[in-house]
Every structure is written in C-alpha cells, then in structure tokens.
Scaffold this motif. Structure first.
Motif, PDB file in Angstrom:
ATOM      1  N   ILE A   1      60.429  26.554   5.446  1.00  0.00           N
ATOM      2  CA  ILE A   1      59.103  27.169   5.500  1.00  0.00           C
ATOM      3  C   ILE A   1      58.247  26.254   6.359  1.00  0.00           C
ATOM      4  O   ILE A   1      58.314  25.028   6.233  1.00  0.00           O
ATOM      5  CB  ILE A   1      58.507  27.372   4.086  1.00  0.00           C
ATOM      6  N   ILE A   2      57.488  26.847   7.267  1.00  0.00           N
ATOM      7  CA  ILE A   2      56.632  26.046   8.147  1.00  0.00           C
ATOM      8  C   ILE A   2      55.199  26.559   8.060  1.00  0.00           C
ATOM      9  O   ILE A   2      54.954  27.769   8.117  1.00  0.00           O
ATOM     10  CB  ILE A   2      57.150  26.060   9.614  1.00  0.00           C
ATOM     11  N   GLU A   3      54.286  25.620   7.864  1.00  0.00           N
ATOM     12  CA  GLU A   3      52.858  25.927   7.990  1.00  0.00           C
ATOM     13  C   GLU A   3      52.525  25.562   9.430  1.00  0.00           C
ATOM     14  O   GLU A   3      52.500  24.377   9.779  1.00  0.00           O
ATOM     15  CB  GLU A   3      52.035  25.076   7.013  1.00  0.00           C
ATOM     16  N   VAL A   4      52.327  26.557  10.270  1.00  0.00           N
ATOM     17  CA  VAL A   4      52.272  26.301  11.718  1.00  0.00           C
ATOM     18  C   VAL A   4      50.969  25.651  12.184  1.00  0.00           C
ATOM     19  O   VAL A   4      50.873  25.205  13.333  1.00  0.00           O
ATOM     20  CB  VAL A   4      52.507  27.602  12.520  1.00  0.00           C
ATOM     21  N   GLY A   5      49.963  25.602  11.307  1.00  0.00           N
ATOM     22  CA  GLY A   5      48.702  24.974  11.693  1.00  0.00           C
ATOM     23  C   GLY A   5      47.647  25.277  10.644  1.00  0.00           C
ATOM     24  O   GLY A   5      47.898  26.031   9.693  1.00  0.00           O
ATOM     25  N   PHE A   6      46.488  24.657  10.807  1.00  0.00           N
ATOM     26  CA  PHE A   6      45.370  24.934   9.895  1.00  0.00           C
ATOM     27  C   PHE A   6      44.500  26.017  10.518  1.00  0.00           C
ATOM     28  O   PHE A   6      44.131  25.927  11.692  1.00  0.00           O
ATOM     29  CB  PHE A   6      44.556  23.663   9.658  1.00  0.00           C
ATOM     30  N   LEU A   7      44.176  26.986   9.680  1.00  0.00           N
ATOM     31  CA  LEU A   7      43.433  28.125  10.229  1.00  0.00           C
ATOM     32  C   LEU A   7      42.019  27.739  10.656  1.00  0.00           C
ATOM     33  O   LEU A   7      41.397  28.436  11.462  1.00  0.00           O
ATOM     34  CB  LEU A   7      43.398  29.264   9.191  1.00  0.00           C
ATOM     35  N   HIS A   8      41.547  26.591  10.145  1.00  0.00           N
ATOM     36  CA  HIS A   8      40.204  26.177  10.568  1.00  0.00           C
ATOM     37  C   HIS A   8      40.238  25.489  11.941  1.00  0.00           C
ATOM     38  O   HIS A   8      39.739  26.032  12.922  1.00  0.00           O
ATOM     39  CB  HIS A   8      39.567  25.253   9.515  1.00  0.00           C
ATOM     40  N   LEU A   9      40.880  24.310  12.018  1.00  0.00           N
ATOM     41  CA  LEU A   9      40.834  23.554  13.276  1.00  0.00           C
ATOM     42  C   LEU A   9      41.815  24.081  14.335  1.00  0.00           C
ATOM     43  O   LEU A   9      41.596  23.889  15.529  1.00  0.00           O
ATOM     44  CB  LEU A   9      41.119  22.068  13.010  1.00  0.00           C
ATOM     45  N   ASP A  10      42.887  24.711  13.912  1.00  0.00           N
ATOM     46  CA  ASP A  10      43.882  25.183  14.891  1.00  0.00           C
ATOM     47  C   ASP A  10      43.743  26.680  15.165  1.00  0.00           C
ATOM     48  O   ASP A  10      44.635  27.294  15.762  1.00  0.00           O
ATOM     49  CB  ASP A  10      45.305  24.886  14.374  1.00  0.00           C
ATOM     50  N   ARG A  11      42.645  27.229  14.728  1.00  0.00           N
ATOM     51  CA  ARG A  11      42.465  28.681  14.796  1.00  0.00           C
ATOM     52  C   ARG A  11      42.629  29.238  16.214  1.00  0.00           C
ATOM     53  O   ARG A  11      43.343  30.220  16.424  1.00  0.00           O
ATOM     54  CB  ARG A  11      41.073  29.047  14.259  1.00  0.00           C
ATOM     55  N   ASP A  12      41.974  28.602  17.160  1.00  0.00           N
ATOM     56  CA  ASP A  12      42.010  29.138  18.519  1.00  0.00           C
ATOM     57  C   ASP A  12      43.442  29.200  19.053  1.00  0.00           C
ATOM     58  O   ASP A  12      43.862  30.178  19.676  1.00  0.00           O
ATOM     59  CB  ASP A  12      41.146  28.266  19.436  1.00  0.00           C
ATOM     60  N   ARG A  13      44.179  28.135  18.766  1.00  0.00           N
ATOM     61  CA  ARG A  13      45.563  28.067  19.229  1.00  0.00           C
ATOM     62  C   ARG A  13      46.431  29.141  18.560  1.00  0.00           C
ATOM     63  O   ARG A  13      47.315  29.729  19.176  1.00  0.00           O
ATOM     64  CB  ARG A  13      46.127  26.681  18.906  1.00  0.00           C
ATOM     65  N   LEU A  14      46.149  29.412  17.287  1.00  0.00           N
ATOM     66  CA  LEU A  14      46.963  30.378  16.545  1.00  0.00           C
ATOM     67  C   LEU A  14      46.586  31.826  16.852  1.00  0.00           C
ATOM     68  O   LEU A  14      47.421  32.722  16.784  1.00  0.00           O
ATOM     69  CB  LEU A  14      46.827  30.127  15.035  1.00  0.00           C
TER      70      LEU A  14
END
Ligand SMILES: [Zn+2]
Length: 268
Positions: free
Chosen positions: A232-245
């Motif tokens: 299972i991977i958490e691909v990033g934080f929706l707050h700081l990595d939002r733009d990338r995601l």
C-alpha cells in the motif's frame, strides 16, 4: 565326301569359352563397360594415402582438445563440439498481471479537503492513468475497488493499493510518500522497486518511519492469496502535494509505473 585331315579339324574348332562369349556379346560388352566405370570411379574418389593420413591426424589432434587430452589418436573421429543441454525445469511463467486498488473507491471518500476535493477522486484518477500506461506495456491490469470482491484469494504478479495522506496542514515536513509491504508474502523487492522509482520520478521524500497500523495491517493483505506480493502506498499529502497529485500527476503515474515495471523485471 571329302575327309579333312584330323589336324586341321582340331585347328578350326572354336574353344567353348569363346563360343559362349560370342553368343552373349551384348552381356559381355555391358560387363566390360560397367567394370571400367567402376574402376574409374574408384580411382577418382580414392584419396592418396598421404592426404588420408594428414586429414585423420589433424582431426584426431583437434578431437583431443574437446575430449580426453591423453587419448590416443583415433584413426577417424569426427569432432563434435560439446553443446550444453538446456532443459526446461519449470513450467512457463504465467502472464504478467497486476492488481491496482483505487483507495476508498466503491466504499467511502477517504480524506477530504475543505473545498470538497476527496482522496478517492485522486486515487481513482491515478489508477486509471496508471492502468493505461501499464496496459500499453502489455501487462494485464485489474482495476480494483477498496473492498472489491475479487480481492478474496486474489492472485497476481503483484498488487498495489494507492492512497493519499491527509489534507490537513500538519507542518512543512508533511510532504512525501509512505510504503508498507504485505507481512504475509515477501514484498520487499516490490517495495524497494517502487520506492526507488517513485523518488526518482517525483523527487518526493520517503517517510519510512511513519507507517500507521492501518497501513501495516491493511485489510487486502489478509484477503489476497498467499504468494501475491502486495503493498500500500500513500503517494503524497493532499495538502502540500496537492498540486502535484491533481494538476501535474504525470510524474506520479510514471514513478508508480516504473516501480512496477522494475519489479516485473526482477521476477520475469
Ligand atoms: Zn486512504
């Protein structure tokens, strides 16, 4: 009636053998021609003794390189190079198949931002794009919901579940990704491949020490068939990595795809 002297009568008598030959002149001619032909052929193909010796000597010397070096010279021995015998010791591997779980899909929205953006929107989008990339590489993909019935005893080359971390602001370090491998089937190589490829593609930091019990004891690990490596991977934080995601997910998708392809190379 004139009587001839007995001497001349004897002289004129044709020998029996000549009579026979004359009577069978065609057969005799055939035999002569055939014998001449055979002699000619024998003479033509019979190598002279010196060359026979040279050839057999060279062949035997060469043969000794392949076989027993102490063996005596064989008169005629055709050298046969030793060819390694390859045997199929196992069955052909099954076709490559990857399961992708879109975190929370079909069940709930996952983490939610104040403006309404949800984790499940991100995971669904990423799985769709990732599946497209991998299918282009000829890999069979199962796009799975969070609690997909197919997960029960699911068997594949590997299974990846994609999630996203909180949309709350924690601190400036709350950026990056986490990976947790199945404790039931050795998934270390799969995890290493994905971790390295994901860092390379996204430059996001890896957080090895903040794996939650929810990730370590992920429900799908217990449901799938033993023998299917899973993570299972958490691909990033929706707050700081939002733009990338959300807006620039190409690197994220490529990182995940490269990680899976890396693992498939390892097990192929
Ligand atoms: Zn989640």
């Amino acid at each position: 009636m004139t009587s001839r002297p007995s001497g001349s009568r004897i002289k004129n008598e044709t020998p029996f053998i000549l009579k026979v030959l004359r009577r069978n002149v065609s057969i005799v001619a055939f035999l002569v021609v055939a014998m001449s032909g055979m002699i000619a052929v024998y003479w033509y193909f019979n190598p002279n003794p010196a060359s026979v010796e040279a050839v057999t000597g060279a062949v035997a010397a060469e043969s000794r390189d392949f076989f027993d070096p102490d063996a005596p010279l064989a008169p005629i021995l055709k050298p046969v190079k030793p060819v390694p015998v390859t045997q199929r010791t196992q069955q052909s591997p099954p076709p490559l198949r990857i399961g992708l779980i879109a975190g929370h899909r079909g069940n709930d929205s996952g983490t939610e931002c104040e403006d309404g953006l949800t984790e499940v929107e991100i995971t669904s989008d990423l799985v769709e794009k990732l599946a497209t990339v991998l299918r282009e590489s000829g890999i069979r993909i199962d796009s799975l919901d969070e609690f997909d019935p197919r997960l029960n005893n699911y068997f594949a080359t590997a299974l990846m579940s994609i999630h996203v971390d909180s949309c709350d602001y924690v601190n400036d370090l709350a950026t990056g990704f986490k990976i947790s491998g199945s404790p039931y089937t050795d998934s270390s190589q799969f995890s290493i491949c994905v971790q390295q490829a994901y860092v390379e593609a996204t430059n996001l930091p890896y957080h090895p020490n903040s794996i939650t019990p929810h990730m370590a004891d992920y429900h799908a690990f217990r449901e799938i068939s033993p023998g299917t490596p899973a993570l299972i991977i958490e691909v990033g934080f929706l707050h700081l990595d939002r733009d990338r995601l959300v807006n620039d997910s190409e690197d994220v998708v490529n990182g995940l795809a490269d990680g899976i392809l890396c693992y498939l190379e390892e097990v192929r």
